[in-house]
Write a protein that holds these residues in place. Sequence first.
Motif, PDB file in Angstrom:
ATOM      1  N   ARG A 483       0.844  -1.190   0.000  1.00  0.00           N
ATOM      2  CA  ARG A 483       0.000   0.000   0.000  1.00  0.00           C
ATOM      3  C   ARG A 483       0.882   1.243   0.000  1.00  0.00           C
ATOM      4  NH1 ARG A 483      -4.315   0.704   4.706  1.00  0.00           N
ATOM      5  NH2 ARG A 483      -2.394   0.999   5.902  1.00  0.00           N
ATOM      6  N   VAL A 484       0.611   2.139  -0.944  1.00  0.00           N
ATOM      7  CA  VAL A 484       1.450   3.334  -1.087  1.00  0.00           C
ATOM      8  C   VAL A 484       0.684   4.643  -0.897  1.00  0.00           C
ATOM      9  CG1 VAL A 484       3.141   2.205  -2.573  1.00  0.00           C
ATOM     10  CG2 VAL A 484       1.112   3.274  -3.603  1.00  0.00           C
ATOM     11  N   PHE A 485      -0.668   4.592  -1.039  1.00  0.00           N
ATOM     12  CA  PHE A 485      -1.397   5.870  -0.966  1.00  0.00           C
ATOM     13  C   PHE A 485      -2.881   5.587  -0.800  1.00  0.00           C
ATOM     14  CE2 PHE A 485      -3.479   9.611  -2.915  1.00  0.00           C
ATOM     15  CZ  PHE A 485      -2.879  10.605  -2.154  1.00  0.00           C
ATOM     16  N   GLU A 486      -3.576   6.558  -0.173  1.00  0.00           N
ATOM     17  CA  GLU A 486      -5.034   6.500  -0.065  1.00  0.00           C
ATOM     18  C   GLU A 486      -5.615   7.761  -0.687  1.00  0.00           C
ATOM     19  OE1 GLU A 486      -6.594   5.714   3.760  1.00  0.00           O
ATOM     20  OE2 GLU A 486      -5.804   3.666   3.870  1.00  0.00           O
ATOM     21  N   GLY A 487      -6.600   7.570  -1.542  1.00  0.00           N
ATOM     22  CA  GLY A 487      -7.204   8.686  -2.269  1.00  0.00           C
ATOM     23  C   GLY A 487      -7.381   8.294  -3.721  1.00  0.00           C
ATOM     24  N   ASP A 488      -8.264   8.986  -4.428  1.00  0.00           N
ATOM     25  CA  ASP A 488      -8.536   8.595  -5.810  1.00  0.00           C
ATOM     26  C   ASP A 488      -7.431   9.013  -6.771  1.00  0.00           C
ATOM     27  OD1 ASP A 488      -9.155  11.233  -5.352  1.00  0.00           O
ATOM     28  OD2 ASP A 488     -10.773  11.301  -6.820  1.00  0.00           O
TER      29      ASP A 488
END
Length: 643
Positions: A483-488
């Motif tokens: 996992r590298v990022f959260e958001g669209d």
Amino acid sequence: MVANMLLLVLSLSGASSMCDVRPDLFISAPKSMEVLSGSCVRIPCRFRLQNKEEFDSSKTSFGVWIKRDSRFRKHPQNVIFNSSGTVKTYPMYITGNLGQKNCTTLFSNLTSVYTEKYFFRLENGDFKATASCNSTQITVKDSPPSPSIEVSHQQLKEKESVTITCSALTPCPHSPPKLTWNLQQDAANNMEENTDQTFTTKIRQIITVSDQHDGFNISCSAAYPVDGGRNKTAEKNITLSVSYAPKNTLASISPSGSLWAGMWVNLTCSSRAKPPVSKFTWFKTSTHGPISVSEGDVYSFSLTNDTEGDYYCEAINDLGKKKSSVIHVNIEDSPPSPSIEVSHQQLKEKESVTITCSALTPCPHSPPKLTWNLQPDAANKTEENTDRTFTTKIQQNITVSDQHDGFNISCSAAYPVDEGRIKAAETNITLSVSYAPKNTSASISPSGSLWAGMWVNLTCSSRAKPPVSNFTWFKTSTHGPIRVFEGDVYSFSLTSDPEGGYHCEATNDLGKQNSSVIHVNIEVKNSSLQWEAVLGGVIGIIIIICLAVCLWCLVLKRRPQKQTENQRLEELSDVSANKTEDEIQYGQIDFSKGQSGGSSPNGLDSGHQQETVYAQVKVSGAAQSLTHTGDGSEDLYAQVNKK
């Protein structure tokens, strides 16, 4: 009450063993008292002597309190207080006037160890006696007694005025409890002395009860002050029961909506009353006044021109009666719309639901025909209801998916009428289905070739209901997705570290879905092409330089030729000087076409005549100045022969 009676029996049985000899002293005091730890207790006490002459009020009297056993000579440690000051084991103080036969005593700072039976002894000069047949049992408790709530009337009826009282025992009048309740804010507390010389704290409220008080909960709280500035609280609740005449009498009709001739109609009467309604009566209005048409809460009839009209009901109990508002029963020409029901209120994908379309069937012999867009030629079923009316239904079981969200269900009911005609009505509903994310996709911007240092945007999109609550970006690795990022939208500068495969995950309350993988690779420019471009540029520069040099040489080369021509012109000028000024000079130039056999000796080419061309040349300027001093110009002619 049972505990107090048991305590009293034990007290009397214990005292009887010490009352074999008739005592000389008796007291009037409570046989038992429950008190609160950390508080105090006032023991109301008066005494009398068997022989009144033995008491001399002019002499100093002392009061003595003995615990557990009145025979203190065997147990002198049982003497816990003497008003003479010789014994003060327990925190007691006689507040009464012993000379007036008042032995009232204040017992403070109570703890559980003071739970005991106590006897009073009087010492008046030579008279000394113990009231061995009268004891007071004091029980110290950690929790206070609950207050009591009393209502002046046992059977409450609406419109009656009643007094409601909340009272709390007050064993320590110097520190009484504080009473509060929900009938009145900041109610005035009054402390009253009882016939047994104990005290009670009370609050009162006078109200006129109504049906709104039926079931009303009265809550009263007593807060007792104790040592350390704290309070110990107890509470009491009661619920009022109030009788009242019928209220909110209501008349309703079933089915509701449009009514037709021949339809079976149910009129229902309801009312709120205590005691319950004993009788319902239905009336139909007329020009001659109301006409009683039925008794009972439900009135059923077939709708005709005669039964059409206005109706109301009347509810009666022992305390009164109440009429409903009027219901208008009118025959209409249009049929009622069918109803569509879904077995689940909140639809979620993969759930199996039953969808039913139903139509009122006032004439079971000629029921309506139901059709809808869920199933062609759906089987119609006519069912009898509990109220003896009939309903025609069609049903369909479906497993809903995201494709059903926003789907419109249309159901039509066709009622046969006279002369073979049909009257139709229709109902539409739109399904709302919740589903997990669908069509999750990942895109990259800019598209095409990517180079190191370029800024890249990865965008995730998905279709979901409820909407996607979280987008998560993952990068593939040999150890699995990271996992590298959260958001669209995931933005980063492209280096060798972020190079690789990426995918996003869309999540909502019902599930999640992954997108396909996007490959983010850095492209390297071709070095051979770069060198070829550089070499081409160098060669181009060299060619330009060479051309410039050649042009310069040509310019330099033509300058001597011009000088030679000038010299020739000067020579011609010298020759012409010997002739007259206006003499015309001729020159013949032969232009012979090259032949393999050489030139013709006589100047002819294959028998063709020579063609002479003349050209006039004007010589002026410097050439004239060399040979002539005159102002006239000289014409030179040259003959050109074309062969």
